[in-house]
Design a protein around this motif. Structure first.
Motif, PDB file in Angstrom:
ATOM      1  N   VAL A  27       0.832  -1.202   0.000  1.00 10.20           N
ATOM      2  CA  VAL A  27       0.000   0.000   0.000  1.00 10.20           C
ATOM      3  C   VAL A  27       0.865   1.249   0.000  1.00 10.20           C
ATOM      4  O   VAL A  27       2.078   1.200   0.222  1.00 10.20           O
ATOM      5  CB  VAL A  27      -0.942   0.017   1.227  1.00 10.20           C
ATOM      6  N   ASP A  28       0.203   2.395  -0.249  1.00 11.19           N
ATOM      7  CA  ASP A  28       0.875   3.688  -0.284  1.00 11.19           C
ATOM      8  C   ASP A  28       0.136   4.668   0.622  1.00 11.19           C
ATOM      9  O   ASP A  28      -1.029   4.466   0.980  1.00 11.19           O
ATOM     10  CB  ASP A  28       0.910   4.244  -1.715  1.00 11.19           C
ATOM     11  N   LEU A  29       0.827   5.767   0.946  1.00  9.96           N
ATOM     12  CA  LEU A  29       0.219   6.806   1.771  1.00  9.96           C
ATOM     13  C   LEU A  29      -0.542   7.832   0.951  1.00  9.96           C
ATOM     14  O   LEU A  29      -1.311   8.622   1.496  1.00  9.96           O
ATOM     15  CB  LEU A  29       1.298   7.508   2.609  1.00  9.96           C
ATOM     16  N   VAL A  30      -0.325   7.843  -0.358  1.00 15.23           N
ATOM     17  CA  VAL A  30      -0.994   8.796  -1.256  1.00 15.23           C
ATOM     18  C   VAL A  30      -1.540   8.020  -2.444  1.00 15.23           C
ATOM     19  O   VAL A  30      -1.055   6.935  -2.780  1.00 15.23           O
ATOM     20  CB  VAL A  30      -0.025   9.891  -1.733  1.00 15.23           C
ATOM     21  N   PRO A  33       1.630   7.736  -5.838  1.00 14.81           N
ATOM     22  CA  PRO A  33       3.009   7.912  -5.370  1.00 14.81           C
ATOM     23  C   PRO A  33       3.964   8.055  -6.553  1.00 14.81           C
ATOM     24  O   PRO A  33       3.672   7.574  -7.658  1.00 14.81           O
ATOM     25  CB  PRO A  33       3.288   6.622  -4.600  1.00 14.81           C
ATOM     26  N   PRO A  34       5.085   8.733  -6.364  1.00 16.23           N
ATOM     27  CA  PRO A  34       6.058   8.863  -7.462  1.00 16.23           C
ATOM     28  C   PRO A  34       6.618   7.502  -7.849  1.00 16.23           C
ATOM     29  O   PRO A  34       6.812   6.618  -7.007  1.00 16.23           O
ATOM     30  CB  PRO A  34       7.140   9.770  -6.859  1.00 16.23           C
ATOM     31  N   GLY A  35       6.842   7.318  -9.117  1.00 19.72           N
ATOM     32  CA  GLY A  35       7.351   6.046  -9.606  1.00 19.72           C
ATOM     33  C   GLY A  35       8.773   5.776  -9.130  1.00 19.72           C
ATOM     34  O   GLY A  35       9.576   6.702  -8.978  1.00 19.72           O
ATOM     35  N   THR A  36       9.064   4.553  -8.890  1.00 23.99           N
ATOM     36  CA  THR A  36      10.402   4.138  -8.483  1.00 23.99           C
ATOM     37  C   THR A  36      10.855   3.011  -9.386  1.00 23.99           C
ATOM     38  O   THR A  36      10.047   2.195  -9.840  1.00 23.99           O
ATOM     39  CB  THR A  36      10.427   3.665  -7.019  1.00 23.99           C
ATOM     40  N   SER A  37      12.132   2.963  -9.641  1.00 21.80           N
ATOM     41  CA  SER A  37      12.686   1.894 -10.461  1.00 21.80           C
ATOM     42  C   SER A  37      13.191   0.780  -9.564  1.00 21.80           C
ATOM     43  O   SER A  37      13.966   1.024  -8.636  1.00 21.80           O
ATOM     44  CB  SER A  37      13.831   2.434 -11.324  1.00 21.80           C
ATOM     45  N   ALA A  38      12.728  -0.417  -9.828  1.00 19.17           N
ATOM     46  CA  ALA A  38      13.128  -1.553  -9.025  1.00 19.17           C
ATOM     47  C   ALA A  38      14.560  -1.956  -9.356  1.00 19.17           C
ATOM     48  O   ALA A  38      14.972  -1.905 -10.522  1.00 19.17           O
ATOM     49  CB  ALA A  38      12.194  -2.732  -9.270  1.00 19.17           C
ATOM     50  N   PRO A  39      15.338  -2.320  -8.367  1.00 12.71           N
ATOM     51  CA  PRO A  39      16.708  -2.763  -8.649  1.00 12.71           C
ATOM     52  C   PRO A  39      16.692  -4.068  -9.429  1.00 12.71           C
ATOM     53  O   PRO A  39      15.743  -4.851  -9.333  1.00 12.71           O
ATOM     54  CB  PRO A  39      17.310  -2.951  -7.247  1.00 12.71           C
ATOM     55  N   PRO A  40      17.716  -4.312 -10.228  1.00 14.84           N
ATOM     56  CA  PRO A  40      17.760  -5.580 -10.981  1.00 14.84           C
ATOM     57  C   PRO A  40      17.780  -6.767 -10.038  1.00 14.84           C
ATOM     58  O   PRO A  40      18.411  -6.738  -8.988  1.00 14.84           O
ATOM     59  CB  PRO A  40      19.062  -5.458 -11.777  1.00 14.84           C
ATOM     60  N   TRP A  41      17.062  -7.797 -10.433  1.00 15.80           N
ATOM     61  CA  TRP A  41      16.933  -8.976  -9.565  1.00 15.80           C
ATOM     62  C   TRP A  41      17.029 -10.235 -10.407  1.00 15.80           C
ATOM     63  O   TRP A  41      16.391 -10.352 -11.451  1.00 15.80           O
ATOM     64  CB  TRP A  41      15.599  -8.934  -8.827  1.00 15.80           C
ATOM     65  N   THR A  42      17.845 -11.145  -9.949  1.00 18.12           N
ATOM     66  CA  THR A  42      17.983 -12.441 -10.599  1.00 18.12           C
ATOM     67  C   THR A  42      17.615 -13.517  -9.590  1.00 18.12           C
ATOM     68  O   THR A  42      18.225 -13.591  -8.516  1.00 18.12           O
ATOM     69  CB  THR A  42      19.415 -12.676 -11.094  1.00 18.12           C
ATOM     70  N   PRO A  43      16.596 -14.309  -9.850  1.00 14.74           N
ATOM     71  CA  PRO A  43      16.188 -15.313  -8.866  1.00 14.74           C
ATOM     72  C   PRO A  43      17.288 -16.336  -8.628  1.00 14.74           C
ATOM     73  O   PRO A  43      18.019 -16.728  -9.553  1.00 14.74           O
ATOM     74  CB  PRO A  43      14.953 -15.958  -9.507  1.00 14.74           C
ATOM     75  N   ALA A  44      17.438 -16.755  -7.392  1.00 13.00           N
ATOM     76  CA  ALA A  44      18.414 -17.788  -7.040  1.00 13.00           C
ATOM     77  C   ALA A  44      17.915 -19.138  -7.537  1.00 13.00           C
ATOM     78  O   ALA A  44      16.705 -19.381  -7.616  1.00 13.00           O
ATOM     79  CB  ALA A  44      18.628 -17.825  -5.535  1.00 13.00           C
ATOM     80  N   PRO A  45      18.812 -20.025  -7.875  1.00 17.74           N
ATOM     81  CA  PRO A  45      18.378 -21.351  -8.331  1.00 17.74           C
ATOM     82  C   PRO A  45      17.739 -22.146  -7.198  1.00 17.74           C
ATOM     83  O   PRO A  45      18.040 -21.926  -6.023  1.00 17.74           O
ATOM     84  CB  PRO A  45      19.683 -22.002  -8.802  1.00 17.74           C
TER      85      PRO A  45
END
Length: 328
Positions: A27-30, A33-45
């Protein structure tokens, strides 16, 4: 035109306080909300069976080392056990709970009811009677159980039931709690007292004394697999508690989910063993919502409980209707 979000977490992952904190990830407070860029993520095996076995053995070895560390410091270990024993004794060795129809083995099916209230009203009730919000919840629970037992033709004169109440041991700021970190408290419910205001005074006095006792973390009692299995096997036959109740403070301000305002938030509490009925309360943006979960087969008269609980809440509200609201 409305959407409901149901979040289900195992208690091994989060207790009530941590569950509310986990809600903050969605959830958000407004509204926008301003957009945010998610950090790169590589799932673990996926771990192999050998890796899982090695991880489990490592955890068991670490637990064994911690146990021996406690033996290396017997004075400190004994001191911690002595500080936590009064609360533990009050929760689990306080004698046999009264025998009523409330303690019957639960099945798979559930009944659910919601009682809406106003948080400011509940706080005014608590303040006027030198009590806490949780004490008001206990009175409402006792009022519902009184009506339920009377409707079943059971005697309530002088009856004092026992409620199992989780106690949060989180030291984090609201919204930052993680995991399952809670103790337990047994709260006497004077169901035999017909006057709700007097019942609130009795409960507030009892809980004030019990809160002074140091409480060990509940998880420390069930780290042993044999103890866990014994607990689950004996739960349908326990005679220590009659019911279950929990109260969790929720977000004080309105929240937004995908741009839409969250209208209500309320908990759905678990029941197990032979506790056929349980209640949970959660505050949100000025609301104080009380939910009841009951076994559908052993408690088909859930609406009787709800009417009794509402009657108790209204009686407490009437007891302060002539008093001016205190300024914050």
């Amino acid at each position: 035109g409305r959407v409901g979000l149901f979040m289900k977490l195992h208690h091994a992952i989060a207790d009530g306080v941590a569950g509310v904190a986990a809600l903050g990830a969605f959830v958000d407070l407004v509204p926008d909300p301003p957009g945010t860029s998610a950090p790169p993520w590589t799932p673990a095996p996926m771990p192999s069976t050998r890796a899982l076995l090695a991880d489990n053995l490592r955890r068991q070895f670490d637990a064994l080392c911690r146990a021996f560390t406690g033996l290396d410091h017997p004075v400190d270990s004994a001191r911690r056990a002595r500080r936590g024993w009064p609360a533990l004794r009050g929760a689990f060795t306080g004698g046999r709970a009264p025998r009523t129809s409330l303690n019957r083995r639960v099945g798979w099916h559930r009944g659910f009811a919601l009682i809406r209230s106003d948080l400011d009203l509940v706080k005014r009730i608590a303040h006027a009677h030198d009590a806490k919000v949780n004490d008001v919840l206990m009175v409402v629970l006792a009022g519902g159980l009184r009506e339920l037992l009377l409707g079943r033709g059971e005697r309530v004169d002088g009856l004092v039931l026992r409620a199992f109440v989780p106690v949060s041991l989180h030291a984090e700021q609201p919204g930052q709690a993680r995991g399952n970190l809670g103790g337990a408290m047994a709260v006497p419910l004077p169901v035999g007292e017909p006057d709700d205001a007097r019942r609130l005074g009795l409960i507030a006095a009892e809980t004030a004394e019990r809160k002074k006792k140091r409480r060990p973390q509940g998880g420390t009692l069930f780290r042993s697999v044999p103890i866990q299995r014994a607990f689950l096997r004996l739960a349908p036959h326990q005679h220590l508690m009659n019911t279950y109740a929990t109260n969790v403070p929720g977000p004080p301000v309105p929240l937004y989910f995908a741009g839409a305002r969250v209208l209500e938030v309320f908990p759905i509490v678990p029941i197990l063993g032979n506790l056929s009925i349980g209640v949970g309360a959660l505050s949100y943006a000025g609301q104080f919502n009380i939910t009841t979960v009951a076994d559908r087969e052993t408690c088909p008269d859930l609406e009787v409980f709800v009417e009794g609980a509402r009657r108790s809440l209204n009686a407490l509200a009437d007891s302060i209707s002539s008093r001016p609201a205190s300024r914050r």
